[in-house]
Design an enzyme around this catalytic site. Structure first.
Site, PDB file in Angstrom:
ATOM      1  CE1 TYR A  33       3.452  25.642  80.208  1.00 13.35           C
ATOM      2  CE2 TYR A  33       4.931  26.347  78.474  1.00 13.35           C
ATOM      3  CZ  TYR A  33       3.663  26.199  78.958  1.00 13.35           C
ATOM      4  OH  TYR A  33       2.590  26.611  78.201  1.00 13.35           O
ATOM      5  NE  ARG A  52       4.696  33.361  82.730  1.00 12.94           N
ATOM      6  CZ  ARG A  52       4.410  33.533  81.434  1.00 12.94           C
ATOM      7  NH1 ARG A  52       3.312  34.173  81.072  1.00 12.94           N
ATOM      8  NH2 ARG A  52       5.221  33.077  80.500  1.00 12.94           N
ATOM      9  NE  ARG A 101      -0.140   7.462  89.356  1.00 18.68           N
ATOM     10  CZ  ARG A 101      -1.383   7.383  89.833  1.00 18.68           C
ATOM     11  NH1 ARG A 101      -1.697   6.517  90.777  1.00 18.68           N
ATOM     12  NH2 ARG A 101      -2.325   8.177  89.351  1.00 18.68           N
ATOM     13  CE  LYS A 151       4.628  29.644  79.994  1.00 18.34           C
ATOM     14  NZ  LYS A 151       3.563  29.492  79.009  1.00 18.34           N
ATOM     15  CD  GLU A 183      -5.296  32.199  78.633  1.00 19.88           C
ATOM     16  OE1 GLU A 183      -4.311  32.945  78.585  1.00 19.88           O
ATOM     17  OE2 GLU A 183      -5.490  31.388  79.565  1.00 19.88           O
TER      18      GLU A 183
HETATM   19  N1  PMP Z   1      -1.990  32.264  77.535  1.00 17.66           N
HETATM   20  C1  PMP Z   1      -1.655  30.968  77.459  1.00 17.66           C
HETATM   21  C2  PMP Z   1      -2.681  29.928  77.773  1.00 17.66           C
HETATM   22  C3  PMP Z   1      -0.349  30.593  77.092  1.00 17.66           C
HETATM   23  O1  PMP Z   1      -0.013  29.288  77.028  1.00 17.66           O
HETATM   24  C4  PMP Z   1       0.583  31.605  76.755  1.00 17.66           C
HETATM   25  C5  PMP Z   1       1.978  31.252  76.299  1.00 17.66           C
HETATM   26  N2  PMP Z   1       2.689  30.549  77.229  1.00 17.66           N
HETATM   27  C6  PMP Z   1       0.182  32.945  76.854  1.00 17.66           C
HETATM   28  C7  PMP Z   1      -1.117  33.246  77.244  1.00 17.66           C
HETATM   29  C8  PMP Z   1       1.127  34.064  76.541  1.00 17.66           C
HETATM   30  O2  PMP Z   1       2.073  34.244  77.553  1.00 17.66           O
HETATM   31  P1  PMP Z   1       3.519  34.833  77.251  1.00 17.66           P
HETATM   32  O3  PMP Z   1       3.292  36.167  76.607  1.00 17.66           O
HETATM   33  O4  PMP Z   1       4.140  34.968  78.581  1.00 17.66           O
HETATM   34  O5  PMP Z   1       4.199  33.866  76.352  1.00 17.66           O
END
Ligand code: PMP
Length: 287
Positions: A33, A52, A101, A151, A183
């Site tokens: 996503y 990305r 599935r 992502k 993070e």
């Molecule tokens: N880390 C994680 C785990 C996230 O889910 C996000 C947001 N999607 C970010 C960092 C920040 O990424 P961005 O600046 O591209 O939104």
């Protein structure tokens, strides 16, 4: 009012949009996503999010179902249909819905990917009161899988992290792996000490934030010193300031970590300045 959403080439009222129960996004979190912010009806860093997106697709061996031009046109049409001034566009692509599935990936020739986009209107997004107050965070163990640079829609642990934060009466959680901060649950994490901006370097341990990349560039252009290295929660608690970045929060100050106030317990000058610079610069380049 019902939103108009996009599903596999069609624009539909949200309550008429449907995806199969065999969709691999639903059954296996086999999808990726992106979230792109909208300010003044324009897209912030669409190019960065598209790059990305392509990278995430490539890393999980999924073909790209839509060209950049077409995807931009879908984003723009949804902004228009739903009259979005400030908010976000959510985009999800899954490996589609085979007949049954099965762990094995279906043939993309016979099972087209599912592509869904919808808008989230958030009036006042840029002028958020939270930016003036700052966020409080707790630390939790990082128990996610090892490819956080992709992502994927596999967001159960980040959701659990947000719930742990909520139960603790704070805004978010910073995740810790082998003693250092990776993070936030949905954002990249930074501390500031003696004028230095410190954030973990890119690797498979963290998402390569689009906002992170822009903010670090703007910081360097403004002669701020950036150091990409690991840091601990103890070091963060002794920092002068802290902040997070994400597409929907921009730059957001953090004022408390595990019940310890940072500095004066109010948003720091550097985080506040970076937020202003980020908003100004990104709005100039918005498309
Ligand atoms: N880390 C994680 C785990 C996230 O889910 C996000 C947001 N999607 C970010 C960092 C920040 O990424 P961005 O600046 O591209 O939104």
């Amino acid at each position: 009012m019902s939103r108009t959403v996009y599903v596999n080439g069609q624009y539909l009222p949200e309550n008429e949009a449907k995806v199969s129960i065999f969709d691999r996004g639903f059954l296996m979190a086999d999808g990726i996503y992106e979230v792109t912010s909208v300010l003044g009806g324009k897209l912030i860093d669409f190019d960065g999010h598209f790059v990305r997106l392509e990278r995430s697709l490539n890393e999980i061996d999924m073909p790209s179902p839509i060209s950049k031009e077409d995807l931009l046109a879908v984003h723009r049409k949804l902004i228009k249909c739903n009259d979005v001034d400030e908010g976000m566009i959510y985009l999800q692509i899954t490996r589609g819905a085979p007949d049954d599935r099965d762990f094995v990936f279906p043939d993309p020739e016979t099972t087209p990917q599912t592509i869904v986009l919808f808008t989230q209107s958030k009036p006042g997004l840029a002028d958020s009161p939270a930016a003036k107050k700052g966020l409080k965070v707790i630390s939790i163990e990082d128990m996610r899988w090892g490819r956080r640079d992709i992502k994927t829609v596999q967001l159960l642990y980040p959701s659990m992290g947000k719930m742990m934060a909520k139960k603790a009466g704070v805004d978010d959680a910073w995740m810790v792996q082998d003693g250092t901060v990776t993070e936030g649950t949905s954002n990249n994490a930074y501390i500031v000490k003696n004028g230095q901006i410190i954030t973990r370097a890119l690797s498979n341990d963290i998402l390569h934030g689009i906002t992170r990349s822009a903010v670090l560039r703007f910081a360097e252009e403004a002669q701020m010193e950036v150091v990409e290295r690991n840091f601990t929660i103890e070091e963060a608690q002794q920092a002068d300031e802290a902040f997070i970045t994400s597409a929907s929060m921009f730059v957001m100050p953090v004022v408390e970590i595990d019940q310890q106030s940072l500095g004066q317990g109010t948003p720091g000058p550097l985080a506040t300045r970076l937020r202003e610079i980020y908003l100004e610069e990104s709005m100039l380049k918005a498309i």
